[in-house]
Design a protein around this motif. Structure first.
Motif, mmCIF file in Angstrom:
data_model
loop_
_atom_site.group_PDB
_atom_site.id
_atom_site.type_symbol
_atom_site.label_atom_id
_atom_site.label_comp_id
_atom_site.label_asym_id
_atom_site.label_seq_id
_atom_site.Cartn_x
_atom_site.Cartn_y
_atom_site.Cartn_z
ATOM 1 N N UNK A 24 0.982 -1.211 -0.070
ATOM 2 C CA UNK A 24 -0.134 -0.039 -0.071
ATOM 3 C C UNK A 24 0.835 1.258 -0.069
ATOM 4 N N UNK A 25 2.109 1.355 0.866
ATOM 5 C CA UNK A 25 2.810 2.363 0.835
ATOM 6 C C UNK A 25 3.636 2.566 -0.589
ATOM 7 N N UNK A 26 3.996 1.427 -0.990
ATOM 8 C CA UNK A 26 4.841 1.565 -2.265
ATOM 9 C C UNK A 26 3.905 2.190 -3.229
ATOM 10 N N UNK A 27 2.570 1.614 -3.404
ATOM 11 C CA UNK A 27 1.678 2.068 -4.530
ATOM 12 C C UNK A 27 1.332 3.557 -4.368
ATOM 13 N N UNK A 28 1.295 4.088 -2.955
ATOM 14 C CA UNK A 28 0.869 5.410 -2.858
ATOM 15 C C UNK A 28 2.142 6.175 -3.296
ATOM 16 N N UNK A 29 3.296 5.960 -2.661
ATOM 17 C CA UNK A 29 4.554 6.726 -2.970
ATOM 18 C C UNK A 29 4.470 6.835 -4.611
ATOM 19 N N UNK A 30 4.574 5.561 -5.229
ATOM 20 C CA UNK A 30 4.985 5.709 -6.725
ATOM 21 C C UNK A 30 3.811 6.240 -7.369
ATOM 22 N N UNK A 31 2.626 6.508 -7.125
ATOM 23 C CA UNK A 31 1.499 6.803 -7.750
ATOM 24 C C UNK A 31 1.740 8.979 -7.454
ATOM 25 N N UNK A 32 1.977 8.831 -6.488
ATOM 26 C CA UNK A 32 2.079 10.404 -6.010
ATOM 27 C C UNK A 32 3.462 11.080 -6.885
ATOM 28 N N UNK A 33 4.467 10.246 -6.955
ATOM 29 C CA UNK A 33 5.549 10.663 -7.718
ATOM 30 C C UNK A 33 5.403 10.660 -9.062
ATOM 31 N N UNK A 34 4.591 10.102 -9.538
ATOM 32 C CA UNK A 34 4.059 10.148 -10.918
ATOM 33 C C UNK A 34 3.010 11.356 -11.253
ATOM 34 N N UNK A 35 2.737 12.009 -10.296
ATOM 35 C CA UNK A 35 1.402 12.708 -10.338
ATOM 36 C C UNK A 35 0.081 12.634 -10.084
ATOM 37 N N UNK A 45 -5.989 1.754 -6.070
ATOM 38 C CA UNK A 45 -4.629 1.157 -6.268
ATOM 39 C C UNK A 45 -4.077 0.744 -5.087
ATOM 40 N N UNK A 46 -4.177 1.379 -3.874
ATOM 41 C CA UNK A 46 -3.871 1.018 -2.683
ATOM 42 C C UNK A 46 -4.207 -0.465 -1.933
ATOM 43 N N UNK A 47 -5.850 -0.519 -2.428
ATOM 44 C CA UNK A 47 -6.477 -1.733 -1.921
ATOM 45 C C UNK A 47 -6.170 -2.877 -2.814
ATOM 46 N N UNK A 48 -6.062 -2.616 -4.166
ATOM 47 C CA UNK A 48 -5.728 -3.617 -5.217
ATOM 48 C C UNK A 48 -4.410 -4.184 -4.801
ATOM 49 N N UNK A 49 -3.350 -3.601 -4.780
ATOM 50 C CA UNK A 49 -1.874 -4.063 -4.410
ATOM 51 C C UNK A 49 -1.680 -4.403 -3.359
ATOM 52 N N UNK A 50 -2.554 -3.704 -2.271
ATOM 53 C CA UNK A 50 -2.265 -4.397 -0.839
ATOM 54 C C UNK A 50 -2.836 -5.552 -0.535
ATOM 55 N N UNK A 51 -3.907 -5.992 -1.460
ATOM 56 C CA UNK A 51 -4.417 -7.307 -1.361
ATOM 57 C C UNK A 51 -3.589 -8.391 -2.249
ATOM 58 N N UNK A 52 -3.285 -7.960 -3.557
ATOM 59 C CA UNK A 52 -2.644 -8.855 -4.476
ATOM 60 C C UNK A 52 -1.307 -9.132 -3.995
#
Length: 80
Positions: A24-35, A45-52
């Motif tokens: 979840x943290x990686x998805x949020x940080x990556x998404x925010x860094x891409x704008x 995105x966080x829910x999907x990646x935090x589960x998968x």
């Protein structure tokens, strides 16, 4: 009511509990860094990646005795 999808996810609840924060943290940080700043997109995105992500970790880690024990706390497949 029974949901096969939720039952499938429930089989991986321990690994989800252990590893969700990394995904979840990686998805949020990556998404925010891409704008990406849309809160709903970050949530999905966080829910999907935090589960998968943890499911994938358990599937891969379960193949080898050392990672099965170190990452998941499960005994080796050879021991009964």
């Amino acid at each position: 009511m029974r949901s096969e999808f939720l039952a499938f996810i429930g089989n991986y609840s321990y690994s989800t509990y252990l590893f969700h924060v990394f995904f979840t943290a990686t998805s949020r940080i990556t998404a925010k860094s891409t704008g990406i700043n849309d809160i709903w997109l970050l949530f999905i995105l966080g829910t999907t990646l935090g589960t998968a992500g943890p499911i994938l970790v358990e599937v891969v880690a379960s193949r080898y005795d050392i990672t099965r024990t170190l990452l998941l706390g499960k005994r080796s497949a050879n021991r009964k």
